[in-house]
Every structure is written in structure tokens, then in C-alpha cells.
Design a protein around this motif. Sequence first.
Motif, PDB file in Angstrom:
ATOM      1  N   GLY A 178     -10.730 -18.139 -14.037  1.00  0.00           N
ATOM      2  CA  GLY A 178     -10.192 -17.613 -15.277  1.00  0.00           C
ATOM      3  C   GLY A 178      -9.990 -16.110 -15.291  1.00  0.00           C
ATOM      4  N   GLU A 179     -10.456 -15.416 -14.252  1.00  0.00           N
ATOM      5  CA  GLU A 179     -10.297 -13.964 -14.179  1.00  0.00           C
ATOM      6  C   GLU A 179      -8.913 -13.605 -13.635  1.00  0.00           C
ATOM      7  OE1 GLU A 179     -13.434 -12.280 -11.912  1.00  0.00           O
ATOM      8  OE2 GLU A 179     -15.028 -12.926 -13.269  1.00  0.00           O
ATOM      9  N   GLU A 180      -8.412 -12.451 -14.087  1.00  0.00           N
ATOM     10  CA  GLU A 180      -7.119 -11.978 -13.611  1.00  0.00           C
ATOM     11  C   GLU A 180      -7.291 -11.240 -12.286  1.00  0.00           C
ATOM     12  OE1 GLU A 180      -3.980 -12.436 -14.873  1.00  0.00           O
ATOM     13  OE2 GLU A 180      -4.952 -13.828 -16.262  1.00  0.00           O
ATOM     14  N   GLU A 181      -6.501 -11.624 -11.296  1.00  0.00           N
ATOM     15  CA  GLU A 181      -6.513 -10.952 -10.001  1.00  0.00           C
ATOM     16  C   GLU A 181      -5.237 -10.138  -9.852  1.00  0.00           C
ATOM     17  OE1 GLU A 181      -8.919 -13.150  -6.588  1.00  0.00           O
ATOM     18  OE2 GLU A 181      -7.247 -14.356  -7.286  1.00  0.00           O
ATOM     19  N   ILE A 182      -5.387  -8.901  -9.402  1.00  0.00           N
ATOM     20  CA  ILE A 182      -4.235  -8.019  -9.215  1.00  0.00           C
ATOM     21  C   ILE A 182      -3.881  -7.946  -7.731  1.00  0.00           C
ATOM     22  CG2 ILE A 182      -3.333  -5.679  -9.498  1.00  0.00           C
ATOM     23  CD1 ILE A 182      -5.242  -5.335 -11.835  1.00  0.00           C
ATOM     24  N   TYR A 183      -2.620  -8.200  -7.424  1.00  0.00           N
ATOM     25  CA  TYR A 183      -2.127  -8.143  -6.047  1.00  0.00           C
ATOM     26  C   TYR A 183      -1.165  -6.969  -5.900  1.00  0.00           C
ATOM     27  CZ  TYR A 183      -3.950 -12.877  -5.287  1.00  0.00           C
ATOM     28  OH  TYR A 183      -4.762 -13.972  -5.164  1.00  0.00           O
ATOM     29  N   ASP A 184      -1.318  -6.222  -4.809  1.00  0.00           N
ATOM     30  CA  ASP A 184      -0.409  -5.103  -4.558  1.00  0.00           C
ATOM     31  C   ASP A 184       0.912  -5.575  -3.956  1.00  0.00           C
ATOM     32  OD1 ASP A 184      -2.150  -3.146  -5.519  1.00  0.00           O
ATOM     33  OD2 ASP A 184      -3.213  -3.058  -3.607  1.00  0.00           O
ATOM     34  N   GLY A 185       0.878  -6.677  -3.210  1.00  0.00           N
ATOM     35  CA  GLY A 185       2.104  -7.230  -2.637  1.00  0.00           C
ATOM     36  C   GLY A 185       2.340  -6.783  -1.210  1.00  0.00           C
ATOM     37  N   LEU A 186       2.465  -7.756  -0.301  1.00  0.00           N
ATOM     38  CA  LEU A 186       2.650  -7.452   1.114  1.00  0.00           C
ATOM     39  C   LEU A 186       3.927  -6.675   1.383  1.00  0.00           C
ATOM     40  CD1 LEU A 186       1.598  -7.900   4.027  1.00  0.00           C
ATOM     41  CD2 LEU A 186       2.995  -9.972   4.104  1.00  0.00           C
ATOM     42  N   LEU A 187       5.010  -7.020   0.680  1.00  0.00           N
ATOM     43  CA  LEU A 187       6.293  -6.374   0.938  1.00  0.00           C
ATOM     44  C   LEU A 187       6.326  -4.913   0.492  1.00  0.00           C
ATOM     45  CD1 LEU A 187       8.798  -9.237   0.041  1.00  0.00           C
ATOM     46  CD2 LEU A 187       7.875  -8.595   2.275  1.00  0.00           C
ATOM     47  N   SER A 188       5.349  -4.524  -0.329  1.00  0.00           N
ATOM     48  CA  SER A 188       5.269  -3.123  -0.765  1.00  0.00           C
ATOM     49  C   SER A 188       4.282  -2.325   0.080  1.00  0.00           C
ATOM     50  CB  SER A 188       4.828  -3.048  -2.235  1.00  0.00           C
ATOM     51  OG  SER A 188       5.741  -3.713  -3.067  1.00  0.00           O
ATOM     52  N   SER A 189       3.618  -2.999   1.006  1.00  0.00           N
ATOM     53  CA  SER A 189       2.578  -2.344   1.790  1.00  0.00           C
ATOM     54  C   SER A 189       3.168  -1.441   2.862  1.00  0.00           C
ATOM     55  CB  SER A 189       1.673  -3.384   2.463  1.00  0.00           C
ATOM     56  OG  SER A 189       2.357  -4.017   3.539  1.00  0.00           O
ATOM     57  N   GLU A 190       2.340  -0.551   3.360  1.00  0.00           N
ATOM     58  CA  GLU A 190       2.783   0.381   4.400  1.00  0.00           C
ATOM     59  C   GLU A 190       3.105  -0.331   5.710  1.00  0.00           C
ATOM     60  OE1 GLU A 190       0.754   4.662   3.719  1.00  0.00           O
ATOM     61  OE2 GLU A 190      -0.686   3.047   4.100  1.00  0.00           O
ATOM     62  N   LEU A 191       2.535  -1.504   5.930  1.00  0.00           N
ATOM     63  CA  LEU A 191       2.852  -2.248   7.149  1.00  0.00           C
ATOM     64  C   LEU A 191       4.318  -2.648   7.174  1.00  0.00           C
ATOM     65  CD1 LEU A 191      -0.128  -4.711   7.780  1.00  0.00           C
ATOM     66  CD2 LEU A 191       0.504  -2.680   9.095  1.00  0.00           C
ATOM     67  N   ILE A 192       4.868  -2.939   6.005  1.00  0.00           N
ATOM     68  CA  ILE A 192       6.271  -3.335   5.915  1.00  0.00           C
ATOM     69  C   ILE A 192       7.165  -2.125   5.736  1.00  0.00           C
ATOM     70  CG2 ILE A 192       7.953  -4.724   4.660  1.00  0.00           C
ATOM     71  CD1 ILE A 192       5.831  -6.363   6.101  1.00  0.00           C
ATOM     72  N   GLN A 193       6.750  -1.215   4.865  1.00  0.00           N
ATOM     73  CA  GLN A 193       7.587  -0.055   4.538  1.00  0.00           C
ATOM     74  C   GLN A 193       7.531   1.030   5.600  1.00  0.00           C
ATOM     75  OE1 GLN A 193       9.663   0.068   2.010  1.00  0.00           O
ATOM     76  NE2 GLN A 193       9.035  -1.963   1.329  1.00  0.00           N
ATOM     77  N   GLY A 194       6.496   1.018   6.433  1.00  0.00           N
ATOM     78  CA  GLY A 194       6.342   2.068   7.429  1.00  0.00           C
ATOM     79  C   GLY A 194       5.493   3.208   6.884  1.00  0.00           C
TER      80      GLY A 194
END
Length: 201
Positions: A178-194
Amino acid sequence: SFGNTKLNFDDVDWSTQLTALGSIYQSLYDASLLDGLISGSNTLTLDLSKKSEIKTVIKNTFNDKNNVITKNLPLLMAYFGNTLVSESGIQIFSTNIEDYKNIHYGDTLAVLVDFLFAVGEVCFGDTNGDGKLDIDLSQLSSITEKIMEVINNADTSSRDYKLLKAALVGGEVTAENGEEEIYDGLLSSELIQGSEGTKGV
């Protein structure tokens, strides 16, 4: 080595590093992340209750730029990106070592853990009702198909869809407790963006 670049073991205090690596191993073992790998089975077990603990271990480990693993991650990530392109034709990660040199690996790899758990939950599920995801490593090729199936069906109200969307592009998802989990998102990460926010692919 990758191109003309080799792994960097210069100025490594092996006594300190081996002690640190031992602590990392013990922490991951305590979090049950290594159970399936140690037993030699094709199953990787992810304990949903240990996700935060695993992320903390990874952040503490890879935010240390003097760690021998962190020092060599730019080379390893570029090699991984190159291998992915050559073997599958998929170019998600950069093949340029320079794109990985200023990445905050602890925080970035923690995002990858979120994505791994999300994919595990969607594709394999808690089949035993024990709060654990048993990922059959022999069926990894079916994961992309399952993800595309969830996306193409586009039932935007389903938990699977919401979880995958948050894990990919960021957002909030209501956990089983029931708790809210916050995700930053893989596609926004530095691994993808460089590194330094520049596009790496």
C-alpha cells in the motif's frame, strides 16, 4: 581490454579493496541475491523485502570512486554496450568509454535494480506467494516479448503496465503493502543518457 584501453589496477591497495569486496559480497549474500547463483541453478531469486537493502549496498559501493570496481566500470560498460550491439543489434548503452567516466554509479545502478525487480515481478511474478521472485535465467529471451505484450495490450490501469512505465520513464507506483514507491526511470538514468547528461548512443 577494449580497443587500446585496459583494466586499471594502478595504485590499488589490495588489502583494503579485498576487505571492502568481502563486505559487499556478504551484504549481497545476506540480502539473498546470490542464493541461486551460488547453488549453481538457473534461478535468480529476488526477495522483494530486500530491494531497499540491495540498493543501499550498491549505492555505498559504487559511489566510492576509489573502489577498484568503480574505476573499471567505464571500460566494462563500454564493452557491454559494444557486445550488446554486435550480438543482438540493440544499441541501448553507449559503446564510448568517455560517456561513462563521470557517471554516479551508485545512484545509477540503484535505478537498474528498480528496473530489474519490476521486470522480475511482471515477467515471473511471486508464484509461491512468499514475496520472492524466482527468475529463470534460461528464459531471459522471453522477457522482451513479455514486456512488449504488456505495453501493446495497453491496459493502463493494470499494475504490470504502471510498474513497467515507472521503471522505464519514472513515476510512482503503489506497492503491494500500500506504500507509494518512487521510480527514477531507467531511460532517464546516466547509463542511458551518458555522462554529464549527454546522450551516449
